[in-house]
Design a protein around this motif. Structure first.
Motif, PDB file in Angstrom:
ATOM      1  N   LEU A 104       0.828  -1.208   0.000  1.00 17.11           N
ATOM      2  CA  LEU A 104       0.000   0.000   0.000  1.00 17.11           C
ATOM      3  C   LEU A 104       0.860   1.254   0.000  1.00 17.11           C
ATOM      4  CD1 LEU A 104      -2.649  -1.237   2.579  1.00 17.11           C
ATOM      5  CD2 LEU A 104      -3.151  -0.571   0.211  1.00 17.11           C
ATOM      6  N   GLU A 105       1.952   1.229   0.725  1.00 12.51           N
ATOM      7  CA  GLU A 105       2.815   2.405   0.837  1.00 12.51           C
ATOM      8  C   GLU A 105       3.569   2.699  -0.465  1.00 12.51           C
ATOM      9  OE1 GLU A 105       4.031   2.196   5.596  1.00 12.51           O
ATOM     10  OE2 GLU A 105       5.246   1.128   4.104  1.00 12.51           O
ATOM     11  N   THR A 106       3.890   1.663  -1.232  1.00  9.01           N
ATOM     12  CA  THR A 106       4.842   1.856  -2.333  1.00  9.01           C
ATOM     13  C   THR A 106       4.326   1.498  -3.724  1.00  9.01           C
ATOM     14  OG1 THR A 106       5.779  -0.368  -2.057  1.00  9.01           O
ATOM     15  CG2 THR A 106       6.765   1.412  -0.754  1.00  9.01           C
ATOM     16  N   LYS A 107       3.337   0.616  -3.844  1.00 10.26           N
ATOM     17  CA  LYS A 107       2.981   0.092  -5.159  1.00 10.26           C
ATOM     18  C   LYS A 107       1.503   0.235  -5.540  1.00 10.26           C
ATOM     19  CE  LYS A 107       7.145  -1.579  -6.013  1.00 10.26           C
ATOM     20  NZ  LYS A 107       7.986  -1.072  -7.120  1.00 10.26           N
ATOM     21  N   ALA A 108       0.638   0.265  -4.563  1.00  9.31           N
ATOM     22  CA  ALA A 108      -0.791   0.138  -4.851  1.00  9.31           C
ATOM     23  C   ALA A 108      -1.335   1.247  -5.732  1.00  9.31           C
ATOM     24  CB  ALA A 108      -1.587   0.066  -3.540  1.00  9.31           C
ATOM     25  N   LYS A 109      -0.875   2.475  -5.533  1.00  8.44           N
ATOM     26  CA  LYS A 109      -1.410   3.593  -6.308  1.00  8.44           C
ATOM     27  C   LYS A 109      -1.241   3.382  -7.810  1.00  8.44           C
ATOM     28  CE  LYS A 109      -2.720   7.186  -5.359  1.00  8.44           C
ATOM     29  NZ  LYS A 109      -4.110   7.718  -5.296  1.00  8.44           N
ATOM     30  N   ALA A 110      -0.195   2.694  -8.203  1.00 14.16           N
ATOM     31  CA  ALA A 110       0.068   2.494  -9.627  1.00 14.16           C
ATOM     32  C   ALA A 110      -0.950   1.582 -10.287  1.00 14.16           C
ATOM     33  CB  ALA A 110       1.472   1.917  -9.815  1.00 14.16           C
ATOM     34  N   TYR A 111      -1.717   0.863  -9.475  1.00 10.23           N
ATOM     35  CA  TYR A 111      -2.689  -0.095 -10.020  1.00 10.23           C
ATOM     36  C   TYR A 111      -4.131   0.382  -9.884  1.00 10.23           C
ATOM     37  CZ  TYR A 111       1.181  -3.409 -10.184  1.00 10.23           C
ATOM     38  OH  TYR A 111       2.369  -4.034 -10.478  1.00 10.23           O
ATOM     39  N   GLU A 112      -4.339   1.541  -9.283  1.00 10.95           N
ATOM     40  CA  GLU A 112      -5.703   2.005  -9.015  1.00 10.95           C
ATOM     41  C   GLU A 112      -6.516   2.237 -10.279  1.00 10.95           C
ATOM     42  OE1 GLU A 112      -6.920   4.303  -5.126  1.00 10.95           O
ATOM     43  OE2 GLU A 112      -5.386   5.413  -6.240  1.00 10.95           O
ATOM     44  N   ASP A 113      -5.879   2.622 -11.356  1.00  6.35           N
ATOM     45  CA  ASP A 113      -6.624   2.905 -12.586  1.00  6.35           C
ATOM     46  C   ASP A 113      -7.243   1.640 -13.169  1.00  6.35           C
ATOM     47  OD1 ASP A 113      -6.009   5.557 -12.411  1.00  6.35           O
ATOM     48  OD2 ASP A 113      -4.360   5.488 -13.854  1.00  6.35           O
ATOM     49  N   ARG A 114      -6.662   0.491 -12.883  1.00  7.83           N
ATOM     50  CA  ARG A 114      -7.109  -0.756 -13.501  1.00  7.83           C
ATOM     51  C   ARG A 114      -7.797  -1.719 -12.546  1.00  7.83           C
ATOM     52  NH1 ARG A 114      -4.381  -1.788 -18.298  1.00  7.83           N
ATOM     53  NH2 ARG A 114      -5.810  -3.566 -18.474  1.00  7.83           N
ATOM     54  N   PHE A 115      -7.609  -1.504 -11.244  1.00 12.30           N
ATOM     55  CA  PHE A 115      -8.176  -2.440 -10.268  1.00 12.30           C
ATOM     56  C   PHE A 115      -8.865  -1.688  -9.132  1.00 12.30           C
ATOM     57  CE2 PHE A 115      -4.523  -4.839 -11.958  1.00 12.30           C
ATOM     58  CZ  PHE A 115      -5.123  -6.047 -12.276  1.00 12.30           C
ATOM     59  N   ASN A 116      -9.896  -2.305  -8.587  1.00 11.23           N
ATOM     60  CA  ASN A 116     -10.357  -1.960  -7.249  1.00 11.23           C
ATOM     61  C   ASN A 116      -9.448  -2.701  -6.277  1.00 11.23           C
ATOM     62  OD1 ASN A 116     -12.654  -0.494  -8.179  1.00 11.23           O
ATOM     63  ND2 ASN A 116     -13.800  -2.406  -8.385  1.00 11.23           N
ATOM     64  N   ILE A 117      -8.747  -1.969  -5.437  1.00 17.74           N
ATOM     65  CA  ILE A 117      -7.791  -2.576  -4.511  1.00 17.74           C
ATOM     66  C   ILE A 117      -8.385  -2.591  -3.112  1.00 17.74           C
ATOM     67  CG2 ILE A 117      -5.507  -2.364  -3.462  1.00 17.74           C
ATOM     68  CD1 ILE A 117      -4.626  -1.021  -6.095  1.00 17.74           C
ATOM     69  N   LEU A 118      -8.350  -3.745  -2.493  1.00 16.25           N
ATOM     70  CA  LEU A 118      -8.906  -3.941  -1.156  1.00 16.25           C
ATOM     71  C   LEU A 118      -7.905  -4.757  -0.351  1.00 16.25           C
ATOM     72  CD1 LEU A 118     -11.414  -3.665   0.730  1.00 16.25           C
ATOM     73  CD2 LEU A 118     -12.262  -5.788  -0.288  1.00 16.25           C
ATOM     74  N   VAL A 119      -7.378  -4.170   0.723  1.00 18.06           N
ATOM     75  CA  VAL A 119      -6.335  -4.827   1.504  1.00 18.06           C
ATOM     76  C   VAL A 119      -6.746  -4.888   2.970  1.00 18.06           C
ATOM     77  CG1 VAL A 119      -3.898  -4.802   2.184  1.00 18.06           C
ATOM     78  CG2 VAL A 119      -4.577  -3.958  -0.089  1.00 18.06           C
ATOM     79  N   ALA A 120      -6.699  -6.092   3.538  1.00 16.80           N
ATOM     80  CA  ALA A 120      -6.873  -6.289   4.985  1.00 16.80           C
ATOM     81  C   ALA A 120      -5.499  -6.665   5.532  1.00 16.80           C
ATOM     82  CB  ALA A 120      -7.895  -7.383   5.272  1.00 16.80           C
ATOM     83  N   PRO A 121      -4.741  -5.699   6.053  1.00 20.64           N
ATOM     84  CA  PRO A 121      -3.339  -5.968   6.396  1.00 20.64           C
ATOM     85  C   PRO A 121      -3.122  -6.940   7.540  1.00 20.64           C
ATOM     86  CG  PRO A 121      -3.723  -3.608   6.118  1.00 20.64           C
ATOM     87  CD  PRO A 121      -5.063  -4.271   6.181  1.00 20.64           C
ATOM     88  N   CYS A 122      -4.025  -6.950   8.513  1.00 29.28           N
ATOM     89  CA  CYS A 122      -3.812  -7.825   9.676  1.00 29.28           C
ATOM     90  C   CYS A 122      -5.152  -8.356  10.159  1.00 29.28           C
ATOM     91  CB  CYS A 122      -3.093  -7.080  10.793  1.00 29.28           C
ATOM     92  SG  CYS A 122      -2.569  -8.168  12.146  1.00 29.28           S
TER      93      CYS A 122
END
Length: 308
Positions: A104-122
């Motif tokens: 989330l800190e380093t890579k996720a933003k680059a994929y937002e245009d193509r994916f709905n991103i949903l992360v449950a970290p813990c």
């Protein structure tokens, strides 16, 4: 006849399943070893600058200490495939939690245009703090993803996803295989259930667990090839297996994920995998393990991009 009881587990009676008394005794022996608030929640809060951070529940053991969070992309659209990343289903598996956050800190933003991103970290914050595979009720959340689950960690995440009313296209669940799987957790499991669990060879390196019903072999291959640039892939043991299961391909085994109640089984994803990092290898350090988890996520998404 002399019975070999030298290695008997210190809780319970050999040959008898644990009851509530044994589980309560086990719980008294668990201690807080690190801080979920300082090491996880404090890293999630700043992500709200770029993502939507939602609390989807709290563990009843100590609601104020164990809130449950998901992080979502803001550019949400029904026209995009949704990717679910889960970490810390087994709380003791550190790089799963920290790898989800690092993505989330380093890579996720680059994929937002193509994916709905949903992360449950813990998913299991009590397990994170006590460095445990089980929850306080001696239940394994990663064997509890099924209807009317008795594990509230599993039940809370499933309920949240169900309320979203969405299909999950990609599900990547971040895990580790540690030396303590043999030294601590499998002996406890054998004692709790009054069954024999012979130890397996702990794989030296990274591997994946796919879904027997939907193996998505090319998807798994793409992840292995990417992660191999970051850390070493576990070779098969002397009988061609990893953790007692025959390989489906280099670095990959398959489980009946839904039947076993595994996290990647509940989402019914076409592309689903469980990562397994080996943090006890002399060839790696904590940072390498985190980077391997991030590489697994990005490789999975990069594989899907041309297909979406």
């Amino acid at each position: 006849m002399k019975m070999a009881q030298e290695n008997r587990y210190p809780i319970g009676i050999t040959g008898q399943q644990w009851g509530e008394a044994e589980k309560a005794l086990w719980l008294t022996k668990q201690t807080i070893k690190r801080s979920y608030q300082a090491e996880v929640a404090a890293k999630i809060a700043p992500l709200a600058e770029h993502f939507q951070v939602e609390q989807y529940g709290a563990l009843s053991y100590h609601p104020s200490e164990y809130p449950l969070f998901v992080v979502k992309s803001r550019q949400w659209s029904e026209d995009k495939p949704t990717v679910l990343v889960t970490g810390g289903v087994h709380g003791y598996e550190t790089s799963g939690v920290q790898g989800a956050i690092r993505f989330l800190e380093t890579k996720a933003k680059a994929y937002e245009d193509r994916f709905n991103i949903l992360v449950a970290p813990c998913v299991s914050p009590w397990g994170y703090e006590t460095i445990n595979r089980w929850n306080p009720n001696a239940l394994d959340p990663n064997r509890s993803f099924y209807r009317d689950s008795p594990a509230e960690e599993s039940a809370a995440l499933m309920a949240y996803i169900a309320d979203l009313g969405i299909d999950i296209t990609v599900h990547i669940d971040l895990h580790e295989t540690t030396d303590t799987d043999n030294s601590a957790f499998r002996p406890a499991l054998a004692a709790r259930d009054a069954v024999e669990h012979s130890n397996w060879n702990i794989p030296d390196g990274f591997y994946l667990v796919g879904n027997t019903e939907l193996p998505a072999e090319a998807f798994q291959t793409a992840i292995i090839e990417s992660v191999e640039k970051v850390t070493h892939i576990a070779p098969a043991d002397d009988v061609g297996k990893l953790i007692g299961v025959a390989l489906s391909q280099f670095g990959v085994i398959n489980y009946a994920t839904k039947a076993l109640g595994l996290c990647i089984g509940f989402s019914d994803s076409i592309y689903a995998t469980t990562t397994e990092v080996y943090p006890d290898s002399p060839k790696v350090d904590d940072e390498n393990c985190i980077l391997a988890q991030v590489a697994a996520i990005t490789a999975g998404l990069d594989y899907i991009l041309p297909l979406s």
